[in-house]
Design a protein around this motif. Structure first.
Motif, PDB file in Angstrom:
ATOM      1  N   GLN A 111      46.592  11.029 -26.984  1.00 53.02           N
ATOM      2  CA  GLN A 111      47.801  10.934 -26.168  1.00 53.02           C
ATOM      3  C   GLN A 111      47.519  10.326 -24.785  1.00 53.02           C
ATOM      4  OE1 GLN A 111      48.991  15.342 -27.404  1.00 53.02           O
ATOM      5  NE2 GLN A 111      50.713  14.322 -26.408  1.00 53.02           N
ATOM      6  N   GLN A 172      51.279   9.293 -24.369  1.00 51.92           N
ATOM      7  CA  GLN A 172      51.950   9.243 -25.666  1.00 51.92           C
ATOM      8  C   GLN A 172      52.380  10.653 -26.081  1.00 51.92           C
ATOM      9  OE1 GLN A 172      52.374   6.245 -27.504  1.00 51.92           O
ATOM     10  NE2 GLN A 172      51.639   5.355 -25.586  1.00 51.92           N
ATOM     11  N   ARG A 175      54.323  13.384 -31.070  1.00 54.03           N
ATOM     12  CA  ARG A 175      55.061  12.887 -32.237  1.00 54.03           C
ATOM     13  C   ARG A 175      54.899  11.383 -32.435  1.00 54.03           C
ATOM     14  NH1 ARG A 175      61.272  14.006 -31.314  1.00 54.03           N
ATOM     15  NH2 ARG A 175      60.438  16.103 -31.276  1.00 54.03           N
ATOM     16  N   ASP A 176      54.389  10.694 -31.409  1.00 51.63           N
ATOM     17  CA  ASP A 176      54.160   9.255 -31.507  1.00 51.63           C
ATOM     18  C   ASP A 176      52.714   8.905 -31.877  1.00 51.63           C
ATOM     19  OD1 ASP A 176      56.827   8.714 -30.847  1.00 51.63           O
ATOM     20  OD2 ASP A 176      56.385   8.778 -28.702  1.00 51.63           O
TER      21      ASP A 176
END
Length: 198
Positions: A111, A172, A175-176
């Protein structure tokens, strides 16, 4: 063999059953009142919008949970994340706390989080050992900043840099992140737990 996986709304009661005794009988959390199941479900949902929220399941029993959330609320702090972990008594001292934290950090790297934090009650030796064994270092202590169960309590902050860049990459949402990569992380970290093994 048990597994670490992402939490779902269906786990709310089991997670709350683990958390409630920490509120009622310890100073690990500064919370006084056990939240309702609906309120707690909202907390889980809010975290899952951006961050990993993990549970460990063994033979249908949830033995612990861990999650990350943003360190401080302003936009400039989005590359830092605070980690939390809670375990049921039968699942403690089995490597689960470390496996949870390593899984969280693995996902947070994807992330683009650059630093992770732990905030613990200042005399919580077990939590201090967990954090320092994973490379966290003590950065601040705030004495007498909470009062619970008839005594004043302090807070200790610990931190661990995970990567340092001149300019951060865009944050990020969980969920991405590539779901396959998260699955691989959780499968790998699940193997580090020693519950049920001789």
């Amino acid at each position: 063999m048990g597994k670490i996986r992402m939490a779902t709304a269906a786990d709310t009661k089991a997670i709350l059953d683990i958390y409630a005794p920490y509120i009622e009988h310890t100073n690990v959390t500064f919370e006084y009142v056990v939240p309702t199941e609906a309120e707690f479900a909202g907390r889980i949902e809010e975290i899952l919008e951006k961050y990993p929220y993990l549970v460990y399941e063994e033979d249908g029993v949830i033995g612990g949970y861990a999650y990350a959330h943003q360190f401080m609320v302003r936009a400039a702090s989005q590359w830092g994340a605070e980690l939390s972990v809670y375990l049921a008594p039968a699942f403690q001292k089995k490597g689960l706390g470390k496996a949870f934290y390593r899984a969280l950090m693995d996902i947070l790297r994807l992330q683009n989080v650059e630093k992770v934090y732990g905030c613990i009650e200042a005399t919580n030796r077990a939590s201090y050992v967990l954090h320092t064994s994973l490379g966290f270092v003590e950065t601040a202590v705030f004495p007498r900043c909470g009062f619970k169960h008839g005594k004043w309590l302090g807070l200790m902050w610990l931190e661990k840099p995970m990567v340092e860049r001149r300019e951060p990459l865009p944050f990020q949402r969980v969920r991405d992140v590539d779901e396959k990569k998260i699955t691989e992380i959780l499968e790998t970290r699940s193997k580090e737990v020693h519950i049920g093994q001789k």
